[in-house]
Design an enzyme around this catalytic site. Structure first.
Site, PDB file in Angstrom:
ATOM      1  N   LYS A  67       2.682  11.396  -3.088  1.00 44.92           N
ATOM      2  CA  LYS A  67       1.698  10.778  -4.054  1.00 44.92           C
ATOM      3  C   LYS A  67       0.633  11.677  -4.647  1.00 44.92           C
ATOM      4  O   LYS A  67       0.297  11.552  -5.874  1.00 44.92           O
ATOM      5  CB  LYS A  67       0.866   9.772  -3.044  1.00 44.92           C
ATOM      6  N   GLU A 125      -7.324   0.762  -4.163  1.00 48.03           N
ATOM      7  CA  GLU A 125      -7.364   0.522  -2.923  1.00 48.03           C
ATOM      8  C   GLU A 125      -8.585   0.080  -2.275  1.00 48.03           C
ATOM      9  O   GLU A 125      -8.576  -0.775  -1.140  1.00 48.03           O
ATOM     10  CB  GLU A 125      -6.943   1.912  -2.229  1.00 48.03           C
ATOM     11  N   ASP A 141       0.943  -1.266  -0.032  1.00 45.70           N
ATOM     12  CA  ASP A 141       0.073   0.113   0.102  1.00 45.70           C
ATOM     13  C   ASP A 141       0.868   1.230   0.216  1.00 45.70           C
ATOM     14  O   ASP A 141       1.491   1.645   1.029  1.00 45.70           O
ATOM     15  CB  ASP A 141      -0.911  -0.037   1.370  1.00 45.70           C
ATOM     16  N   ASP A 197     -13.113   5.341   1.383  1.00 43.72           N
ATOM     17  CA  ASP A 197     -11.767   5.456   1.968  1.00 43.72           C
ATOM     18  C   ASP A 197     -11.316   6.972   1.929  1.00 43.72           C
ATOM     19  O   ASP A 197     -11.155   7.444   0.866  1.00 43.72           O
ATOM     20  CB  ASP A 197     -11.119   4.438   0.966  1.00 43.72           C
TER      21      ASP A 197
HETATM   22  P1  ADP Z   1      -3.042   7.144   2.998  1.00 47.51           P
HETATM   23  O1  ADP Z   1      -3.636   5.976   2.557  1.00 47.51           O
HETATM   24  O2  ADP Z   1      -3.370   8.471   2.237  1.00 47.51           O
HETATM   25  O3  ADP Z   1      -1.501   7.054   3.239  1.00 47.51           O
HETATM   26  P2  ADP Z   1      -4.051   6.890   5.469  1.00 47.51           P
HETATM   27  O4  ADP Z   1      -5.292   6.056   5.469  1.00 47.51           O
HETATM   28  O5  ADP Z   1      -2.952   6.334   6.228  1.00 47.51           O
HETATM   29  O6  ADP Z   1      -3.829   7.844   4.052  1.00 47.51           O
HETATM   30  O7  ADP Z   1      -4.570   8.128   6.466  1.00 47.51           O
HETATM   31  C1  ADP Z   1      -3.544   9.424   6.604  1.00 47.51           C
HETATM   32  C2  ADP Z   1      -4.510  10.505   6.995  1.00 47.51           C
HETATM   33  O8  ADP Z   1      -5.296  10.163   8.256  1.00 47.51           O
HETATM   34  C3  ADP Z   1      -3.482  11.727   7.222  1.00 47.51           C
HETATM   35  O9  ADP Z   1      -4.107  12.842   6.807  1.00 47.51           O
HETATM   36  C4  ADP Z   1      -3.747  11.614   8.852  1.00 47.51           C
HETATM   37  O10 ADP Z   1      -3.573  13.120   9.254  1.00 47.51           O
HETATM   38  C5  ADP Z   1      -5.069  11.325   9.156  1.00 47.51           C
HETATM   39  N1  ADP Z   1      -5.412  10.820  10.460  1.00 47.51           N
HETATM   40  C6  ADP Z   1      -4.821   9.507  11.132  1.00 47.51           C
HETATM   41  N2  ADP Z   1      -5.348   9.317  12.185  1.00 47.51           N
HETATM   42  C7  ADP Z   1      -6.357  10.406  12.641  1.00 47.51           C
HETATM   43  C8  ADP Z   1      -6.862  10.554  13.598  1.00 47.51           C
HETATM   44  N3  ADP Z   1      -7.024   9.909  14.526  1.00 47.51           N
HETATM   45  N4  ADP Z   1      -7.971  11.594  13.273  1.00 47.51           N
HETATM   46  C9  ADP Z   1      -7.955  12.284  12.161  1.00 47.51           C
HETATM   47  N5  ADP Z   1      -7.176  12.033  11.117  1.00 47.51           N
HETATM   48  C10 ADP Z   1      -6.481  11.004  11.034  1.00 47.51           C
HETATM   49 MG    MG Z   2      -4.613   4.717   1.896  1.00 45.69          MG
END
Ligand code: ADP
Ligand code: MG
Length: 618
Positions: free
Chosen positions: A70, A169, A8, A191
């Protein structure tokens, strides 16, 4: 047996997973951590540092610490507007590409992504030892366009991986979820990650994972929330303390980390306190309540509902018809997001699977399917956007509709508009709008070298092939001469045109207008075709019939010319019919004349040919 791994490659965090006898598992690093922050920093010596050290700002100053890479994959700098203002690092490029300057060098998003992928590859090699093949399945947002998918595949190859498959995804998430819960029925996967939003509607049935529709916004996620908060902080500090920090990369970097921190805390707390020692000995001290925060982000959350409605509509299902709603992505931890999703679907969404891991786990499942391990699972995905080519008058002729199952192939035959034409330009487009220039231009190529023929005679067959990765290949062939051109649509990584989501929104907003514009263009093209033929007929008949007999047709021709200059396609079509009607007696006369003159001194073949010639309609 060798293992194929699943990756991922996230905007915020990346993970690698593999299949064990008891199910898919995340591969940890030496310290036992699964998440690898998708962050690359360049130290004093220009050496790249990937992961949490970089993320914490410890490896290099803010202007050499790159995150959210990304967001830039497969895009051009001019695809971005205001949102880059609050990035602590510099971004260069043009309408087709983005580059990250580091001293005298610069890197592309593909190169930086390759560094992240190579780090995950090493992690898997250390953990799995000899079992690892270099083969991999990488996930992308379902709503990634062709250029963004290509860029991801290129990054994998640059990292020395053999990219067996690119999968979506939300589909991966459904795969992990479905296997885990042994569920059947229709599910919606919502998502919302760091940089992108995707929604997919799937049907799960006896090991078959069929995507019915997908929609989204590939520039919407937690990053946008961080942008909003950072902008708010900067404005407040300026207003209350007279300090303008908006050009100070170090400060933007700090405030951005603070913003993300506050955002996360507000997912579980009602209020956070921000206390920051500013330059010049000033202190910034402020409370942010969840209510303030929700007001700030409400418009962003609302933006996710449009694609949800659209995916449901495309799937032909109502929100209430979902058996389950699955939340994926870190930003779905925000209570307002959960609440809006629950409201839309009329049910409490599923959030017990770890939203950080579920995509990578699904990638590992698909990797195992491709490696021949898991057998009773079949994935049928769809293409997120329509594909077609530009045809006469600048309209898009669609060959493959969005949400068509992939892999798939479509073929259509086109011809030339001008006599003696020996080449044809093919302009490949992606998007939902009727007018070519409102869509994304993927590629242009020319099929040349076929023998000159009268207009309409050449048969140019265009074939679109979308492979299982969602990547397009286009072939053009002139069938009479067998001249062929084949292009792998190598991305013009971002042409500075409208963002995809904008295109879709516009297609909905302008649906009616577009159709009218298209019909107008088509009607005009139709009329243009008639003018020379009508002139020719009139000229031929001047010597044959009294002037009065020509008048109805002359009048009809004038009137068609008149309405062509206006905007009413219906009036043009009516005027074309009137012209045809008025020409009919003259055409008949021409036929009679040809018959008369040919009788006696021509072979029957010649006669038929002459009559055929005379019979041509206006
Ligand atoms: P990606 O798939 O784009 O890498 P993720 O699914 O890992 O993203 O999500 C990352 C996003 O989620 C970031 O913007 C992060 O700040 C936000 N995030 C992570 N934990 C929390 C939370 N507890 N509350 C709000 N936003 C969150
Ligand atoms: Mg993701």
């Amino acid at each position: 047996m060798g293992k194929v791994i699943g990756i991922d490659l996230g905007t915020t965090n990346s993970l690698v997973a593999w299949m064990t006898p008891s199910g898919p598992q995340i591969v940890p690093d030496e310290e036992g951590r699964g998440l690898l922050p998708s962050c690359v920093a360049f130290d004093e010596a220009g050496k790249p540092v990937v992961g949490s050290v970089a993320r914490q700002g410890k490896a290099a100053p803010a202007e050499r610490t790159f995150f959210s890479i990304k967001r830039f994959m497969g895009r051009g700098l001019t695809d971005f507007t205001g949102e880059l203002q609050y990035l602590p690092y510099p971004v260069a490029g043009d309408s087709r590409s983005v580059r990250f300057p580091v001293g005298s060098r610069s890197y592309t998003p593909v190169q930086l992504s390759a560094m992240i992928l190579a780090t995950l590859k090493r992690r898997a090699e250390r953990f799995l030892g000899e079992f690892i093949l270099n083969e991999v399945v990488i996930t992308v947002p379902a709503y990634f366009n062709d250029a963004q998918r290509q860029a991801t595949k290129d990054a994998g190859e640059m990292a020395g991986l053999d990219v067996l498959r690119i999968i979506n995804e939300p589909t991966a998430a459904a795969l992990a979820y479905g296997l885990d819960q042994k569920k059947e029925g229709t599910i919606a996967v919502y998502d919302l990650g760091g940089g992108t939003f995707d929604v997919s509607i799937l049907r799960l049935e006896g090991g078959l994972f069929q995507v019915l529709a997908t929609a989204g916004d590939n520039q919407l996620g937690g990053d946008n929330i961080d942008d909003l908060l950072t902008a708010l902080f900067l404005a407040e500090i300026k207003q209350h303390h007279g300090l303008d920090l908006s050009d100070d990369r170090m400060w933007i970097g700090r405030l951005r980390r603070l913003a993300e921190e506050a955002k996360k805390d507000l997912s579980t707390q009602e209020m956070v306190r921000l206390q920051v020692d500013l330059p010049e000995g000033k202190l910034w001290d402020r409370y942010v309540t969840r209510n303030d925060f929700e007001q700030l982000i409400a418009p962003l959350v609302e933006r996710t509902l449009g694609p949800c409605a659209q995916a449901l509509k495309d799937a032909g299902l109502s929100a209430q018809a979902m058996d389950e709603v699955v939340l994926v992505g870190g930003s779905t931890r925000i209570p307002l997001v959960k609440a809006r999703v629950a409201q839309l679907f009329g049910r409490t969404p599923h959030d017990e699977l770890n939203p950080d891991e579920v995509v990578a786990l699904g990638a590992a499942v698909q990797a195992d399917v491709l490696a021949g391990g898991t057998k009773d699972v079949l994935l049928l995905d769809v293409t997120p956007l329509s594909l077609g080519i530009e045809t006469l008058g600048g309209v898009m002729s669609r060959l493959i509709d969005r949400n068509n199952p992939i892999p798939c192939q479509a073929r259509e035959t086109f011809t030339t508009a001008v006599d003696g034409q020996t080449g044809i330009e093919v302009h490949v487009l992606q998007g939902e709008r009727e007018i070519a220039q409102d869509n994304r231009s993927l590629a242009r190529f020319t099929l040349t070298g076929f023998p000159p023929m009268p207009a309409g005679l050449p048969k140019v067959e265009i074939t679109f092939l979308i492979d299982a990765n969602g990547i397009l290949r286009v072939t053009a062939r002139e069938l009479r001469s067998e001249v062929e051109a084949r292009v792998e649509v190598r991305p013009s990584y971002g042409l500075g045109e409208d963002a995809i989501e904008q295109m879709l929104e516009d297609a909905y907003a302008h649906g009616e207008d577009d159709l009218i514009r298209r019909q107008l263009i088509e009607a005009r093209v139709e009329a243009e075709r008639r003018f020379p033929k009508a002139e020719e007929l009139l000229a031929e008949m001047v010597a044959v019939v009294p002037a009065a007999a020509l008048e109805p047709m002359q009048a009809a021709l004038e009137s068609l010319r008149g309405v062509c200059a206006e905007q009413d396609y219906k009036a043009i079509n009516t005027a074309i019919e009137v012209l045809e009607e008025s020409a009919r007696p003259l055409v008949e006369l021409r036929v009679n004349q040809a018959t008369q003159s040919a009788l006696g001194n021509a072979s029957i073949d010649e006669l038929l040919q002459k009559v055929e010639q005379a019979r041509r309609q206006v």
